[in-house]
Scaffold this motif. Structure first.
Motif, mmCIF file in Angstrom:
data_model
loop_
_atom_site.group_PDB
_atom_site.id
_atom_site.type_symbol
_atom_site.label_atom_id
_atom_site.label_comp_id
_atom_site.label_asym_id
_atom_site.label_seq_id
_atom_site.Cartn_x
_atom_site.Cartn_y
_atom_site.Cartn_z
ATOM 1 N N PHE A 58 1.045 -1.177 -0.035
ATOM 2 C CA PHE A 58 0.122 -0.471 0.036
ATOM 3 C C PHE A 58 0.535 1.459 0.109
ATOM 4 N N PRO A 59 0.345 1.971 -0.862
ATOM 5 C CA PRO A 59 1.042 3.563 -0.934
ATOM 6 C C PRO A 59 0.535 3.989 0.855
ATOM 7 N N LEU A 60 1.337 5.289 1.067
ATOM 8 C CA LEU A 60 1.746 5.680 2.789
ATOM 9 C C LEU A 60 0.438 5.890 3.018
ATOM 10 N N CYS A 61 -0.894 7.474 1.690
ATOM 11 C CA CYS A 61 -2.158 7.467 1.504
ATOM 12 C C CYS A 61 -2.345 6.977 2.621
ATOM 13 N N MET A 62 -2.922 4.932 1.890
ATOM 14 C CA MET A 62 -3.623 4.464 2.204
ATOM 15 C C MET A 62 -2.906 3.680 3.058
ATOM 16 N N SER A 76 -7.542 8.979 -7.981
ATOM 17 C CA SER A 76 -6.054 9.117 -8.546
ATOM 18 C C SER A 76 -5.229 10.015 -8.034
ATOM 19 N N CYS A 77 -3.728 10.205 -7.603
ATOM 20 C CA CYS A 77 -3.000 10.543 -6.692
ATOM 21 C C CYS A 77 -3.597 11.572 -6.673
ATOM 22 N N SER A 78 -3.596 12.924 -8.133
ATOM 23 C CA SER A 78 -4.094 14.174 -7.923
ATOM 24 C C SER A 78 -4.796 14.446 -7.321
ATOM 25 N N LYS A 79 -6.593 13.305 -6.849
ATOM 26 C CA LYS A 79 -7.020 13.849 -6.663
ATOM 27 C C LYS A 79 -6.501 13.665 -4.858
ATOM 28 N N VAL A 80 -6.755 13.026 -4.108
ATOM 29 C CA VAL A 80 -5.746 12.928 -3.523
ATOM 30 C C VAL A 80 -5.232 14.058 -2.463
ATOM 31 N N ILE A 81 -4.225 14.520 -3.665
ATOM 32 C CA ILE A 81 -3.517 15.288 -3.560
ATOM 33 C C ILE A 81 -4.557 16.859 -2.768
ATOM 34 N N SER A 82 -5.016 16.683 -4.101
ATOM 35 C CA SER A 82 -5.496 17.774 -3.770
ATOM 36 C C SER A 82 -7.150 17.567 -2.642
ATOM 37 N N GLY A 121 -6.473 12.039 2.356
ATOM 38 C CA GLY A 121 -5.575 13.067 1.860
ATOM 39 C C GLY A 121 -4.741 12.043 1.716
ATOM 40 N N CYS A 122 -2.804 12.911 0.835
ATOM 41 C CA CYS A 122 -2.051 12.433 0.902
ATOM 42 C C CYS A 122 -1.186 12.831 1.908
ATOM 43 N N PRO A 123 0.073 11.407 2.760
ATOM 44 C CA PRO A 123 0.813 12.677 3.162
ATOM 45 C C PRO A 123 1.686 13.309 3.084
ATOM 46 N N TYR A 124 2.122 13.293 2.172
ATOM 47 C CA TYR A 124 3.450 14.191 1.252
ATOM 48 C C TYR A 124 2.812 15.254 1.685
ATOM 49 N N ARG A 125 1.604 15.480 1.302
ATOM 50 C CA ARG A 125 0.835 17.036 1.668
ATOM 51 C C ARG A 125 0.630 17.676 2.527
ATOM 52 N N HIS A 166 7.046 18.440 -4.602
ATOM 53 C CA HIS A 166 6.598 17.343 -5.593
ATOM 54 C C HIS A 166 6.302 15.997 -4.889
ATOM 55 N N TYR A 167 5.233 15.744 -4.958
ATOM 56 C CA TYR A 167 4.401 14.807 -3.118
ATOM 57 C C TYR A 167 4.519 13.518 -4.505
ATOM 58 N N GLN A 168 3.642 13.715 -5.672
ATOM 59 C CA GLN A 168 4.206 12.275 -6.186
ATOM 60 C C GLN A 168 5.629 12.010 -6.791
ATOM 61 N N LEU A 169 7.084 12.577 -7.060
ATOM 62 C CA LEU A 169 8.108 12.332 -6.862
ATOM 63 C C LEU A 169 8.086 11.898 -6.182
ATOM 64 N N ALA A 170 8.508 12.567 -4.340
ATOM 65 C CA ALA A 170 8.184 11.655 -3.231
ATOM 66 C C ALA A 170 7.588 10.416 -2.720
ATOM 67 N N CYS A 171 6.736 10.135 -3.012
ATOM 68 C CA CYS A 171 5.856 8.997 -3.124
ATOM 69 C C CYS A 171 6.833 7.191 -4.587
ATOM 70 N N THR A 172 7.312 8.058 -4.911
ATOM 71 C CA THR A 172 7.969 7.470 -6.110
ATOM 72 C C THR A 172 9.229 7.542 -6.016
ATOM 73 N N GLY A 223 7.009 6.869 -12.701
ATOM 74 C CA GLY A 223 6.513 7.860 -11.272
ATOM 75 C C GLY A 223 5.167 6.782 -10.865
ATOM 76 N N ILE A 224 4.687 7.376 -10.126
ATOM 77 C CA ILE A 224 3.878 7.265 -9.132
ATOM 78 C C ILE A 224 2.388 8.431 -9.257
ATOM 79 N N ASN A 225 1.506 8.011 -10.427
ATOM 80 C CA ASN A 225 0.204 8.793 -10.445
ATOM 81 C C ASN A 225 -1.349 7.989 -9.744
ATOM 82 N N HIS A 226 -0.914 7.380 -9.152
ATOM 83 C CA HIS A 226 -2.223 6.547 -8.719
ATOM 84 C C HIS A 226 -2.165 5.736 -7.781
ATOM 85 N N PRO A 227 -2.811 5.532 -6.230
ATOM 86 C CA PRO A 227 -2.790 4.794 -5.685
ATOM 87 C C PRO A 227 -2.493 3.117 -5.840
ATOM 88 N N ASN A 228 -3.277 3.080 -6.946
ATOM 89 C CA ASN A 228 -3.402 1.635 -7.401
ATOM 90 C C ASN A 228 -2.549 0.653 -8.842
HETATM 91 FE FE1 SF4 Z 1 -1.139 8.283 -2.297
HETATM 92 FE FE2 SF4 Z 1 -0.337 9.084 -4.567
HETATM 93 FE FE3 SF4 Z 1 -0.091 10.322 -2.098
HETATM 94 FE FE4 SF4 Z 1 2.023 9.027 -2.830
HETATM 95 S S1 SF4 Z 1 1.764 10.009 -4.273
HETATM 96 S S2 SF4 Z 1 0.998 9.014 -0.862
HETATM 97 S S3 SF4 Z 1 -0.053 7.052 -3.753
HETATM 98 S S4 SF4 Z 1 -1.774 10.242 -2.890
#
Ligand code: SF4
Length: 186
Positions: free
Chosen positions: A17-21, A98-104, A114-118, A150-156, A170-175
């Motif tokens: 699971f990515p960190l958000c989940m 998607s990541c952009s939806k979670v991040i926003s 939400g996205c822990p990186y943000r 650069h939250y998705q790059l941090a996740c990547t 790169g990571i653009n979707h938690p799934n």
């Molecule tokens: Fe989840 Fe995407 Fe944020 Fe990674 S970048 S924690 S997959 S929302």
């Protein structure tokens, strides 16, 4: 999407699971409850990883019944889970975020979506990454991306540190994080 069953869920949550989940999953197990935003974000993700409706109901019931009781769960929460699977209401088949939806998204007090990186403080993010197993060198690279928003790059970078491989797309979707992880681990 790959498929998972209820008996494997604790193990794949740890490994893939990515960190958000992972954060929502851990909070649900700890509090036996999640607010609406968290139920949507985690619930649709779990649907996306292939948890079927019966397993999803059993999963949420097991936790929520410890907090609100079985009757209240069936009355107030099971409808929404079936709804997410398109079994109630307009029968829309809701897709995972998607990541952009979670991040926003804009989590408020007591929310864990939400996205822990943000959305995490630097201190909480460092602690969460270290619990995941990110070493201190990779941690500084991740925090550098976070500081530059650069939250998705941090996740990547987190994905790469934990799996020991490059993730060029790169990571653009938690799934996508989940399925890429499962491909490597299986
Ligand atoms: Fe989840 Fe995407 Fe944020 Fe990674 S970048 S924690 S997959 S929302």
């Amino acid at each position: 999407y790959a498929e998972i069953s209820l008996k494997d869920i604790d193990q794949v949550a740890k490994s893939s699971f990515p960190l958000c989940m992972r954060h929502l999953f851990d909070k649900l197990k700890e509090d036996h409850h999640l607010k609406h935003g968290g139920r949507m974000q985690l619930g649709l993700f779990l649907k996306g990883v292939g948890l079927n409706l019966d397993d999803a109901l059993a999963f949420w019931r097991a936790e929520f019944s410890k907090k609100v009781g079985l009757e209240k769960f069936e009355k107030e929460y099971s409808y929404n889970i079936r709804h997410n699977y398109g079994k109630e209401g307009k029968r829309t088949d809701y897709t995972p975020y998607s990541c952009s939806k979670v991040i926003s998204s804009t989590p408020g007090a007591g929310d864990h979506h939400g996205c822990p990186y943000r959305h995490f403080s630097e201190e909480n993010l460092r602690a969460a990454l270290s619990r995941m197993g990110v070493n201190s060198r990779a941690m500084e690279d991740v925090m550098d991306k976070v500081r530059n928003r650069h939250y998705q790059l941090a996740c990547t970078l987190t994905f790469e540190a934990l799996h020991g491989v490059q993730c060029d797309a790169g990571i653009n979707h938690p799934n996508q994080y989940f399925s890429d992880s499962q491909k490597i681990l299986q």
